[in-house]
Design an enzyme around this catalytic site. Structure first.
Site, short mmCIF file in Angstrom:
data_model
loop_
_atom_site.label_atom_id
_atom_site.label_comp_id
_atom_site.label_asym_id
_atom_site.label_seq_id
_atom_site.Cartn_x
_atom_site.Cartn_y
_atom_site.Cartn_z
N TYR A 1 -32.45 6.32 -35.05
CA TYR A 1 -32.83 5.49 -36.20
C TYR A 1 -31.74 4.46 -36.47
O TYR A 1 -32.04 3.26 -36.66
CB TYR A 1 -33.03 6.38 -37.42
CG TYR A 1 -33.28 5.62 -38.70
CD1 TYR A 1 -34.49 4.98 -38.93
CD2 TYR A 1 -32.29 5.55 -39.69
CE1 TYR A 1 -34.72 4.28 -40.11
CE2 TYR A 1 -32.52 4.85 -40.88
CZ TYR A 1 -33.73 4.22 -41.08
OH TYR A 1 -33.95 3.53 -42.25
N SER B 1 -31.14 -0.92 -42.99
CA SER B 1 -30.66 0.31 -43.62
C SER B 1 -29.15 0.40 -43.50
O SER B 1 -28.54 -0.18 -42.60
CB SER B 1 -31.30 1.51 -42.92
OG SER B 1 -30.65 2.72 -43.26
#
Length: 264
Positions: A154, A141
């Site tokens: 995250y 990501s």
């Protein structure tokens, strides 16, 4: 370019919806036998049926197994002993103030987003190396590089996944097996819609909410919209193919220009 994955078996974790489902569809369209994976038998069966309907003649195998646990990985490999393409797509995300992230939360994000991929690579990479051909693709990501203030746990997990990919690429050096990560930008999925509404007025219609989210929370995006799952799948399908034979150890971006750098 013509992508031909006929004769190849591809496993995509977390592929019952969203990006994972789009990747599974792209690989099936390329001719691969696709293994759909999720935790619930019902969702795996539903996704498998959707793929068969969407891709004429597709060979789809559904395996419900929780790959965040050793037993789940063992069950998956007992059903599918070897694969040619492994796509580690499974991941969780969510907003949480940095000082309120507990030890359990840190562990859960690491185990789900990093350790599950590591276990699967350990399980399937030796077979690829023995065969002399294989593809491992880890879905990372933009948050791996631009750590979001609202979910640093995250971001940490996706940064770690970049390191995992690069390390295993070195372990597979010279074998005909490539290992890469894909840096996906803000993408339009059901889960992301929920996340967007956590951060903007939930009374706004979706198109307005999306634009407000990008303006306030992802202003550096050059695309200035959420990426569609199929756009992520296009890059993954290419990396899974024989055409990407010289790309390994890379963090390849499909982020809509979100990361403000020339290299990852």
């Amino acid at each position: 370019m013509q992508i031909d994955l006929s004769g190849k078996t591809a496993l995509v974790t977390g592929s019952t919806s969203g990006i994972g489902f789009a990747i599974a569809k792209g690989l099936a369209e390329g001719g691969a036998r696709v293994v759909v994976n999720g935790r619930r038998a019902e969702s795996v069966a539903t996704a498998s049926d959707r793929l068969r309907q969407a891709v004429a003649g597709a060979e789809i195998v559904g395996v419900d197994a929780d790959v965040t646990e050793e037993a789940g990985v063992a069950r998956l490999q007992s059903e599918v002993p070897t694969v040619d393409v492994l796509v580690n797509n499974l991941g969780i995300f969510g907003a949480q103030p940095a000082l309120e992230i507990s030890d359990d939360d840190w562990r859960r994000y690491f185990e789900t987003n990093v350790l599950s991929a590591t276990r699967l690579i350990r399980s399937y990479l030796p077979g690829m190396i023995e065969t002399g051909w294989g593809r491992v693709i880890d879905i990372a990501s933009d948050s791996a590089i631009v750590i979001p203030a609202e979910m640093i746990h995250y971001g940490m997990s996706k940064t770690a996944l970049l390191a995992v990919s690069r390390g295993f690429a070195k372990a597979a050096a010279g074998t005909g097996v490539t290992v890469n990560s894909v840096i996906a930008g803000p993408t339009h999925t059901g889960g992301v819609e929920d996340f967007v509404y956590e951060l903007v007025d939930d009374d706004l219609p979706w198109e307005e909410a999306q634009r407000e989210f990008m303006r306030l929370h992802r202003p550096q995006s050059l695309l200035q919209r959420l990426i569609e799952p199929e756009e992520i799948a296009n890059l993954v399908t290419y990396l899974a193919s024989p055409l990407a034979s010289a790309t390994t150890g890379a963090a390849v971006r499909v982020d809509g220009g979100y990361v403000d750098s020339i290299v990852p």
